[in-house]
Design a protein around this motif. Structure first.
Motif, short mmCIF file in Angstrom:
data_model
loop_
_atom_site.label_atom_id
_atom_site.label_comp_id
_atom_site.label_asym_id
_atom_site.label_seq_id
_atom_site.Cartn_x
_atom_site.Cartn_y
_atom_site.Cartn_z
N THR A 1 0.83 -1.20 0.00
CA THR A 1 0.00 0.00 0.00
C THR A 1 0.87 1.26 0.00
OG1 THR A 1 -1.81 -1.14 1.11
CG2 THR A 1 -1.75 1.26 1.30
N THR A 2 0.47 2.26 -0.77
CA THR A 2 1.21 3.53 -0.83
C THR A 2 0.23 4.68 -0.72
OG1 THR A 2 2.89 4.77 -2.08
CG2 THR A 2 1.10 3.80 -3.34
N LYS A 3 0.73 5.88 -0.41
CA LYS A 3 -0.13 7.03 -0.17
C LYS A 3 0.44 8.26 -0.86
CE LYS A 3 -1.97 7.54 3.93
NZ LYS A 3 -2.15 7.83 5.37
N SER B 1 -9.67 14.09 3.22
CA SER B 1 -9.37 15.53 3.16
C SER B 1 -9.72 16.11 4.53
CB SER B 1 -10.18 16.21 2.07
OG SER B 1 -9.96 17.60 2.08
N ASN B 2 -8.69 16.58 5.26
CA ASN B 2 -8.90 17.07 6.63
C ASN B 2 -8.02 18.28 6.87
OD1 ASN B 2 -9.67 17.26 9.30
ND2 ASN B 2 -8.25 15.69 10.01
N GLN B 3 -8.65 19.42 7.16
CA GLN B 3 -7.93 20.66 7.48
C GLN B 3 -6.91 21.02 6.40
OE1 GLN B 3 -6.34 20.30 11.44
NE2 GLN B 3 -8.32 20.67 12.39
N GLY B 4 -7.30 20.84 5.15
CA GLY B 4 -6.44 21.23 4.05
C GLY B 4 -5.44 20.18 3.62
N ILE B 5 -5.30 19.08 4.38
CA ILE B 5 -4.38 18.00 4.00
C ILE B 5 -5.18 16.96 3.20
CG2 ILE B 5 -2.76 16.26 4.80
CD1 ILE B 5 -1.94 19.10 5.46
N CYS B 6 -4.76 16.68 1.97
CA CYS B 6 -5.46 15.75 1.09
C CYS B 6 -4.58 14.53 0.87
CB CYS B 6 -5.77 16.40 -0.25
SG CYS B 6 -6.64 17.98 -0.11
N SER B 7 -5.16 13.34 1.00
CA SER B 7 -4.39 12.12 0.79
C SER B 7 -5.20 11.12 -0.02
CB SER B 7 -3.98 11.51 2.13
OG SER B 7 -5.11 11.05 2.84
N LEU B 8 -4.47 10.34 -0.80
CA LEU B 8 -5.07 9.24 -1.56
C LEU B 8 -4.25 7.99 -1.27
CD1 LEU B 8 -7.08 8.23 -3.74
CD2 LEU B 8 -5.29 8.68 -5.43
N THR C 1 -3.82 12.98 -10.28
CA THR C 1 -4.06 14.41 -10.17
C THR C 1 -5.05 14.67 -9.05
OG1 THR C 1 -3.71 14.70 -12.55
CG2 THR C 1 -4.88 16.47 -11.39
N CYS C 2 -4.75 15.69 -8.24
CA CYS C 2 -5.69 16.15 -7.22
C CYS C 2 -6.23 17.51 -7.69
CB CYS C 2 -5.00 16.29 -5.86
SG CYS C 2 -6.12 16.83 -4.54
N ARG C 3 -7.56 17.62 -7.76
CA ARG C 3 -8.19 18.86 -8.22
C ARG C 3 -9.03 19.44 -7.08
NH1 ARG C 3 -11.34 18.53 -13.68
NH2 ARG C 3 -12.70 17.11 -12.50
N ALA C 4 -8.81 20.72 -6.79
CA ALA C 4 -9.58 21.42 -5.76
C ALA C 4 -10.35 22.55 -6.44
CB ALA C 4 -8.64 21.99 -4.69
N LYS C 5 -11.64 22.67 -6.10
CA LYS C 5 -12.42 23.73 -6.74
C LYS C 5 -13.48 24.26 -5.78
CE LYS C 5 -15.37 20.30 -9.11
NZ LYS C 5 -15.87 19.85 -10.43
#
Length: 334
Positions: free
Chosen positions: A249-251, A283-290, A304-308
């Protein structure tokens, strides 16, 4: 006479074939994932292998022969040792070991990551002060030490004493409010960046100071035009290219800010990732992880991470390479 000579040669060949053993690398479990060392540390990688007669051993770094001035390679009949006396950031990369006996060969790869303390945040500023509080903002460091930033330490200093005290540690956001300041004192603030090695050697100090006024002093607040706090999404920490191993597993991590709070979407090769149980999106307090659970070779690609939000959108991308653990022929037959 010729037949006797030829017969002896055939027996010799048969004996050589009987004593031959296909090469097989026995990669230690601790080296099958990313190997992380700090700058200045020794790196001593011992990789056993099988094969008769003694295999021919070669090492490559990122597809090129290793520099024997930087790396000390020692080979025996049953293992190969790569030794670095003092590791440097430039030693990071993907290393490939090949062992070969005649036309048979086996290969194995490992990723070496050399890390160090991060640099200081690029800037830190006092945004506002009121009552017994002060609002701060800062930006991430340019140099993350070759590993992810894990948080920040915020300190305050009373200008009367000049001593520094920590008010926040392992803090993940890029803004904070410091409270419980003492009336009549003036304060400076500084921010340190943190990663898995530790905190930056220096902190970034605010140019302005916060003065907490005494009770009884008539204070005329300045007239401000109402500020528009809405902000289009902006990534404060980008995605980094990564290499993963099949089945491990990777993040992927990044951070974003924006007002109102942006909606986050993840894409693989420009296709939106839905509710696939293979992926875990947080997505928690501005930290985004996959999180990509037990990836296969087909999970490699551009993520790709997209924020809108209503003000606009922003994207960051990285390349994920998923490597297959190479199993020798002898192990396949087992």
């Amino acid at each position: 006479m010729d037949k006797r000579v030829n017969g002896g040669g055939d027996k010799k060949k048969e004996k050589e074939i009987e004593t031959q053993e296909r090469p097989r690398i026995r990669m230690p479990r601790m080296l099958r994932t990313r190997v992380i060392r700090q700058v200045g540390e020794q790196v001593n990688l011992v990789i056993p292998f099988l094969g008769k007669p003694k295999p021919v051993v070669t090492w490559l770094k990122d597809g090129q022969p290793v520099d024997t001035k930087r790396f000390n390679i020692r080979n025996s009949d049953n293992d190969s040792i790569m030794f670095i006396r003092t590791a440097e950031r430039e030693d990071s990369g993907v290393y490939e070991l090949t062992v070969k006996v005649d036309s048979f060969e086996d290969k194995a790869a490992l990723t070496l990551q050399i890390v160090e303390l991060p640099g200081s945040p690029v800037s830190a500023k006092l945004v506002d002060s009121w009552g017994f509080n002060a609002a701060l903002e800062w930006t991430p460091p340019k140099d993350n030490g070759n590993t992810d930033i894990t948080g920040y330490t915020v300190q305050k200093s009373d200008r009367k004493t000049g001593e520094w005290f920590s008010v926040l540690e392992h803090y993940h956001r890029l803004s904070a409010t410091v409270s419980d300041l003492i009336m009549g004192n003036s304060y400076a603030f500084r921010v340190f960046a943190e990663n898995q090695v530790g905190i930056s050697e220096k902190g970034t100090v605010t140019k302005q100071v916060a003065t907490i006024l005494k009770t009884g002093i008539v204070y005329k607040p300045p007239q401000y035009v109402d500020h528009d706090f809405t902000e289009a999404p902006k990534f404060t920490t980008a995605l980094n290219d990564r290499a993963a191993t099949v089945g491990y597993t990777t993040k992927l991590l990044c951070s974003v800010r924006g007002s109102p709070k942006p909606q986050i979407e993840w894409m693989k090769n420009q296709m939106i990732i839905g509710d696939d149980p293979k992926y875990r999106k947080i997505s928690n307090q501005g930290i985004c992880s996959l999180e990509i659970r037990k990836p296969g070779s087909f999970d490699g690609g551009v993520y790709t991470c997209r924020a809108k939000n209503a003000q606009g959108e922003a994207t960051v991308s990285c390349k994920l390479e998923v490597k297959q653990v190479i199993i020798g022929e002898a192990e396949k037959r087992k």
